[in-house]
Design a protein around this motif. Structure first.
Motif, mmCIF file in Angstrom:
data_model
loop_
_atom_site.group_PDB
_atom_site.id
_atom_site.type_symbol
_atom_site.label_atom_id
_atom_site.label_comp_id
_atom_site.label_asym_id
_atom_site.label_seq_id
_atom_site.Cartn_x
_atom_site.Cartn_y
_atom_site.Cartn_z
ATOM 1 N N LEU A 1 -1.015 2.856 10.876
ATOM 2 C CA LEU A 1 -1.422 3.467 9.610
ATOM 3 C C LEU A 1 -0.275 4.267 8.972
ATOM 4 C CD1 LEU A 1 -4.887 4.895 10.802
ATOM 5 C CD2 LEU A 1 -4.498 2.780 9.535
ATOM 6 N N ILE A 2 -0.288 4.290 7.638
ATOM 7 C CA ILE A 2 0.664 5.118 6.904
ATOM 8 C C ILE A 2 0.239 6.578 7.067
ATOM 9 C CG2 ILE A 2 1.620 5.649 4.602
ATOM 10 C CD1 ILE A 2 0.805 2.785 3.758
ATOM 11 N N GLY B 1 -13.400 -1.826 6.618
ATOM 12 C CA GLY B 1 -12.100 -1.360 7.070
ATOM 13 C C GLY B 1 -12.094 0.154 7.279
ATOM 14 N N THR B 2 -12.806 0.855 6.431
ATOM 15 C CA THR B 2 -12.869 2.316 6.532
ATOM 16 C C THR B 2 -13.472 2.720 7.877
ATOM 17 O OG1 THR B 2 -13.378 2.240 4.183
ATOM 18 C CG2 THR B 2 -13.604 4.368 5.251
ATOM 19 N N LYS B 3 -14.556 2.033 8.245
ATOM 20 C CA LYS B 3 -15.225 2.307 9.514
ATOM 21 C C LYS B 3 -14.258 2.101 10.690
ATOM 22 C CE LYS B 3 -20.048 1.339 9.938
ATOM 23 N NZ LYS B 3 -21.097 0.293 9.964
ATOM 24 N N ILE B 4 -13.520 1.001 10.603
ATOM 25 C CA ILE B 4 -12.598 0.667 11.693
ATOM 26 C C ILE B 4 -11.456 1.678 11.783
ATOM 27 C CG2 ILE B 4 -10.923 -1.065 12.479
ATOM 28 C CD1 ILE B 4 -12.944 -3.168 11.294
ATOM 29 N N ARG B 5 -10.961 2.088 10.622
ATOM 30 C CA ARG B 5 -9.875 3.080 10.638
ATOM 31 C C ARG B 5 -10.344 4.400 11.250
ATOM 32 N NH1 ARG B 5 -8.359 0.459 5.768
ATOM 33 N NH2 ARG B 5 -9.555 1.921 4.553
ATOM 34 N N LYS B 6 -11.623 4.706 11.102
ATOM 35 C CA LYS B 6 -12.168 5.918 11.742
ATOM 36 C C LYS B 6 -12.095 5.816 13.261
ATOM 37 C CE LYS B 6 -15.083 7.974 8.262
ATOM 38 N NZ LYS B 6 -16.282 7.587 7.531
ATOM 39 N N TYR B 7 -12.433 4.632 13.780
ATOM 40 C CA TYR B 7 -12.307 4.423 15.224
ATOM 41 C C TYR B 7 -10.867 4.653 15.668
ATOM 42 C CZ TYR B 7 -16.952 2.465 16.113
ATOM 43 O OH TYR B 7 -18.295 2.290 16.270
ATOM 44 N N LEU B 8 -9.934 4.109 14.872
ATOM 45 C CA LEU B 8 -8.514 4.254 15.207
ATOM 46 C C LEU B 8 -8.103 5.723 15.221
ATOM 47 C CD1 LEU B 8 -6.260 1.689 13.291
ATOM 48 C CD2 LEU B 8 -6.638 1.864 15.744
ATOM 49 N N LEU B 9 -8.486 6.429 14.163
ATOM 50 C CA LEU B 9 -8.088 7.834 14.017
ATOM 51 C C LEU B 9 -8.664 8.687 15.144
ATOM 52 C CD1 LEU B 9 -8.379 8.230 10.140
ATOM 53 C CD2 LEU B 9 -6.275 8.381 11.487
ATOM 54 N N ASN B 10 -9.876 8.344 15.568
ATOM 55 C CA ASN B 10 -10.496 9.104 16.652
ATOM 56 C C ASN B 10 -10.112 8.580 18.039
ATOM 57 O OD1 ASN B 10 -11.818 10.737 14.786
ATOM 58 N ND2 ASN B 10 -13.516 9.280 14.602
ATOM 59 N N LYS B 11 -9.208 7.599 18.016
ATOM 60 C CA LYS B 11 -8.726 6.972 19.260
ATOM 61 C C LYS B 11 -9.867 6.399 20.093
ATOM 62 C CE LYS B 11 -4.543 9.715 19.437
ATOM 63 N NZ LYS B 11 -3.912 10.899 19.995
ATOM 64 N N ASN B 12 -10.870 5.856 19.413
ATOM 65 C CA ASN B 12 -11.966 5.195 20.108
ATOM 66 C C ASN B 12 -11.762 3.688 20.097
ATOM 67 O OD1 ASN B 12 -13.413 7.523 20.738
ATOM 68 N ND2 ASN B 12 -14.371 7.560 18.703
ATOM 69 N N LYS B 13 -12.373 3.031 21.067
ATOM 70 C CA LYS B 13 -12.256 1.577 21.153
ATOM 71 C C LYS B 13 -13.057 0.954 20.003
ATOM 72 C CE LYS B 13 -13.154 -2.257 24.300
ATOM 73 N NZ LYS B 13 -14.132 -2.946 23.486
ATOM 74 N N ILE B 14 -12.448 -0.017 19.331
ATOM 75 C CA ILE B 14 -13.138 -0.673 18.213
ATOM 76 C C ILE B 14 -14.091 -1.728 18.774
ATOM 77 C CG2 ILE B 14 -12.813 -2.072 16.112
ATOM 78 C CD1 ILE B 14 -9.913 -0.846 16.049
ATOM 79 N N GLN C 1 0.857 -1.189 0.000
ATOM 80 C CA GLN C 1 0.000 0.000 0.000
ATOM 81 C C GLN C 1 0.887 1.231 0.000
ATOM 82 O OE1 GLN C 1 -3.304 -0.461 0.310
ATOM 83 N NE2 GLN C 1 -3.650 -2.116 1.721
ATOM 84 N N TYR C 2 0.366 2.284 -0.530
ATOM 85 C CA TYR C 2 1.183 3.492 -0.510
ATOM 86 C C TYR C 2 0.373 4.735 -0.176
ATOM 87 C CZ TYR C 2 -0.901 3.291 -5.103
ATOM 88 O OH TYR C 2 -1.803 3.166 -6.111
ATOM 89 N N GLN C 3 -0.924 4.584 0.072
ATOM 90 C CA GLN C 3 -1.735 5.770 0.349
ATOM 91 C C GLN C 3 -1.787 6.057 1.838
ATOM 92 O OE1 GLN C 3 -4.250 7.247 -2.413
ATOM 93 N NE2 GLN C 3 -5.413 5.366 -2.611
ATOM 94 N N LYS C 4 -1.773 7.341 2.157
ATOM 95 C CA LYS C 4 -1.908 7.745 3.550
ATOM 96 C C LYS C 4 -3.212 7.231 4.121
ATOM 97 C CE LYS C 4 1.033 11.739 3.573
ATOM 98 N NZ LYS C 4 1.104 13.126 3.202
ATOM 99 N N GLY C 5 -3.150 6.786 5.385
ATOM 100 C CA GLY C 5 -4.371 6.317 6.029
ATOM 101 C C GLY C 5 -4.612 4.828 5.862
ATOM 102 N N GLU C 6 -3.830 4.176 4.972
ATOM 103 C CA GLU C 6 -3.934 2.718 4.842
ATOM 104 C C GLU C 6 -3.014 2.076 5.877
ATOM 105 O OE1 GLU C 6 -5.987 1.324 2.768
ATOM 106 O OE2 GLU C 6 -6.203 2.573 0.981
ATOM 107 N N TYR D 1 -12.501 1.355 -6.083
ATOM 108 C CA TYR D 1 -12.045 2.552 -5.389
ATOM 109 C C TYR D 1 -13.253 3.399 -5.018
ATOM 110 C CZ TYR D 1 -8.891 6.367 -4.147
ATOM 111 O OH TYR D 1 -8.195 7.321 -3.464
ATOM 112 N N LYS D 2 -13.545 3.438 -3.739
ATOM 113 C CA LYS D 2 -14.620 4.284 -3.211
ATOM 114 C C LYS D 2 -15.884 4.266 -4.071
ATOM 115 C CE LYS D 2 -11.574 7.336 -0.643
ATOM 116 N NZ LYS D 2 -10.782 8.531 -0.682
ATOM 117 N N ASN D 3 -16.420 3.103 -4.322
ATOM 118 C CA ASN D 3 -17.689 2.939 -5.056
ATOM 119 C C ASN D 3 -17.690 3.487 -6.479
ATOM 120 O OD1 ASN D 3 -18.800 1.761 -2.743
ATOM 121 N ND2 ASN D 3 -19.222 3.794 -1.902
ATOM 122 N N PHE D 4 -16.512 3.619 -7.077
ATOM 123 C CA PHE D 4 -16.463 4.012 -8.499
ATOM 124 C C PHE D 4 -17.133 2.942 -9.361
ATOM 125 C CE2 PHE D 4 -14.484 4.031 -12.692
ATOM 126 C CZ PHE D 4 -14.609 5.360 -13.048
#
Ligand SMILES: [Zn+2]
Length: 346
Positions: free
Chosen positions: A344-345, A313-326, A188-193, A256-259
């Motif tokens: 995360l990158i 995975g997107t939902k879970i990464r949001k928990y991580l970013l907000n420092k909330n318990k998954i 992976q090379y994108q930020k947030g992955e 990619y994001k529902n394209f």
């Protein structure tokens, strides 16, 4: 002249050289490129996605007058190549064939156009045998020796830390087919992955939870191309080449994001199953039913439509970013305690 490969070029090179993309045996030349785009064929064999050696304008200007290059990856000498043939192909044409009519809206198309100002075809004059492959690379031939005794081997592609729905799929595949290869895409090379190391660590953990000697977890060293159905078909070919008999194509696989639409990749792979030479498993996406407290992809109770919680995975990464318990229904505690913001990158 020395030429430093970037990770994409390097991983494609290693995969081609080891028959991961068989029947492809070299980066495509112009004729093969067009044949794949127009007919999904290379030398009369089905092949859905061109693996090309693209150069940006800068790279091209540096090497356009050379007749021999030495490929390096980081500090490792990879190969000497000669007989360099440059060719152009309209990126708009490629974009239209791969991403479809709305290719200009595909968020990855701009990067793609910039990266691929011109294409290069070459002969490999000498491949350096020692340590050209990354340490964690497992070739199809090596892996196939390990699974000789296995009749059915299902396979699962992911580019994520396994969440509860992934683990549900692992179990389902193992019960149904008796063997499972968890084959996460690393690169992976994108930020947030997620970082590669954490994807591997957690998937290996998940494979061990299944406590079965017919469960394997090795990396697929590549990168996301966001090519939707055609890339999903390439993923199926890779698993066939690793000796798998069945392949799970996920919801919006390689999208990619529902394209692309939710089940477009599944439909394409299922339709071309015989050409792909591997059985395609095309099931609905699993979800959590909060009323019955289970993960399923078909809750029998008709009223459960409103109790659906999608797991992503997107939902879970949001928990991580907000420092909330998954929550456990999204990811098992044994996995979620292994990840944090540093996974995360950034
Ligand atoms: Zn239910």
């Amino acid at each position: 002249m020395d030429f430093k490969l970037n990770y994409k070029q390097y991983s494609d090179f290693i995969n081609i050289a080891n028959n991961v993309f068989y029947p492809l045996k070299n980066f495509v030349n112009k004729k093969e490129f067009i044949s794949i785009l127009e007919k999904q064929k290379i030398k009369n064999k089905f092949f859905p996605f061109p693996i090309f050696f693209g150069l940006n304008k800068n790279q091209f200007n540096k090497i356009k007058k050379k007749d021999k290059l030495i490929f390096f990856y980081k500090s490792k000498k990879i190969a000497i190549i000669d007989n360099l043939k440059f060719y152009s192909l309209s990126t708009k044409k490629i974009g239209r064939k791969i991403y479809g009519k709305k290719f200009q809206n595909h968020p990855y198309f701009k990067i793609f156009s910039k990266d691929n100002y011109i294409f290069l075809n070459f002969n490999i004059k000498k491949k350096f045998k020692h340590n050209t492959e990354p340490d964690n690379f497992v070739s199809p031939s090596k892996f196939k020796k390990k699974i000789k005794y296995i009749k059915y081997l299902s396979s699962f592609h992911s580019r994520n830390v396994p969440h509860a729905a992934h683990q549900w799929i692992h179990k389902k595949l193992l019960i149904k087919y008796g063997g499972l290869l968890i084959h996460p895409l690393i690169g992976q090379y994108q930020k947030g992955e997620y970082k590669d190391s954490i994807i591997m660590e957690t998937n290996i953990k998940a494979s061990k939870f299944l406590k079965n000697n017919k469960v394997f977890c090795i990396p697929f060293l590549s990168y996301p191309r966001y090519g939707g159905p055609l890339e999903a078909a390439l993923h199926a070919i890779v698993r066939r080449n690793y000796g798998c008999t069945h392949f799970w194509v996920g919801r919006d696989h390689a999208g990619y994001k529902n394209f692309f639409s939710k089940y477009q990749s599944q439909r394409y792979c299922k339709t071309n199953q015989r050409k792909l030479g591997i059985n395609i498993i095309s099931e609905r996406e699993p979800f959590f039913c909060k009323k019955h407290n289970i993960i399923t992809n078909k809750c029998k109770n008709k009223n459960c439509e409103n109790n659906k919680i999608l797991i992503s995975g997107t939902k879970i990464r949001k928990y991580l970013l907000n420092k909330n318990k998954i929550p456990n229904y999204l990811m098992s505690k044994k996995i979620s305690r292994l990840i944090n913001l540093n996974s995360l990158i950034r």
